[in-house]
Design an enzyme around this catalytic site. Structure first.
Site, PDB file in Angstrom:
ATOM      1  N   ASP A  94       0.888  -1.155   0.000  1.00 26.29           N
ATOM      2  CA  ASP A  94       0.000   0.000   0.000  1.00 26.29           C
ATOM      3  C   ASP A  94       0.940   1.223   0.000  1.00 26.29           C
ATOM      4  OD1 ASP A  94      -2.254   1.744   0.605  1.00 26.29           O
ATOM      5  OD2 ASP A  94      -1.458   1.798   2.649  1.00 26.29           O
TER       6      ASP A  94
ATOM      7  N   ASP B 290      -0.210   5.044   0.858  1.00 26.57           N
ATOM      8  CA  ASP B 290      -0.516   6.076   1.857  1.00 26.57           C
ATOM      9  C   ASP B 290      -0.418   5.529   3.278  1.00 26.57           C
ATOM     10  OD1 ASP B 290      -1.051   7.463  -0.413  1.00 26.57           O
ATOM     11  OD2 ASP B 290      -3.084   8.039   0.120  1.00 26.57           O
TER      12      ASP B 290
END
Length: 215
Positions: free
Chosen positions: A16, A18
């Site tokens: 991922d 963020d």
């Protein structure tokens, strides 16, 4: 917990972006720069805790970004706050010739900057519509939500011919749950409680902590 993958054999790691590879939430940072920070951050928090549908929350927040100049986002993308240990961990996987991917609910500018920095093999993220140098408050193309992240991991696994046991997913929020569950090893980094519950490993502080586990 699943058995650890063998770092000396071919593998795939999907990150991922963020609050995992970078220490911000793309949409919150853009909104803050545009003056709508508080409104958008509250919706983000609810979505990351799993209290709100991710796609619905995304559309709600993106509307606030109408009128933001693209040049503002380019400036931010050039100065992203990368997570402690991100460079070391990426270099570790590269050294062992693992495939690397970024699959993010964040946006192209930031994901492109991160992918160039780390030299990843694959990137998927959300695309904000731009007209005349400004955001329109709309998204383009398919939405990268939790299920899309898991689907990307599955597709890359097939493409590269890598068994599930040799796959790792690293994330921080509720929308990373499907991806961590699809991987051979699910790693939660500075994670929300909902993700910690399903992760095989939880690491705090620095992403480089995963190197010692995999060595």
């Amino acid at each position: 917990m699943h058995a650890l993958p063998d770092i000396h054999k071919p593998g795939l790691v999907v990150f991922d972006m963020d609050s995992t590879l970078i220490q911000l939430e793309s949409i919150d940072a853009i909104a803050a720069a545009a003056g709508f920070g508080d409104k958008v951050a509250a919706v983000t928090e609810a979505a990351m805790r799993g209290e709100m549908d991710f796609v619905e929350a995304l559309h709600q927040r993106v509307k606030f970004l109408a009128g933001v100049k693209e040049s503002l986002i380019w400036d931010m993308a050039d100065n992203l706050p990368y997570s402690d240990g991100a460079d070391e961990l990426m270099a570790f996987f590269k050294k062992h010739r693992w495939r690397t991917a970024i699959v993010s609910g964040g946006f192209t500018w930031f994901a492109d900057s991160a992918s160039m920095r780390f030299g990843v093999d694959f990137v998927a993220c959300n695309v904000l519509e731009v007209k005349n140098g400004e955001l329109t408050g709309r998204l383009l193309g398919p939405i990268i939500d939790g299920q899309a992240k898991a689907n990307a991991l599955e597709a890359l696994k097939q493409q590269y011919g890598i068994p599930r046991a040799q796959t790792i997913a690293v994330g921080d929020g509720a929308n990373d749950i499907p991806m961590l569950e699809a991987a051979g090893l699910g790693v939660a980094f500075n994670a929300k409680p909902a993700l910690r519950e399903v992760a095989d490993i939880c690491i705090e502080g620095t992403l480089a902590g995963l190197i010692d586990i995999l060595k």
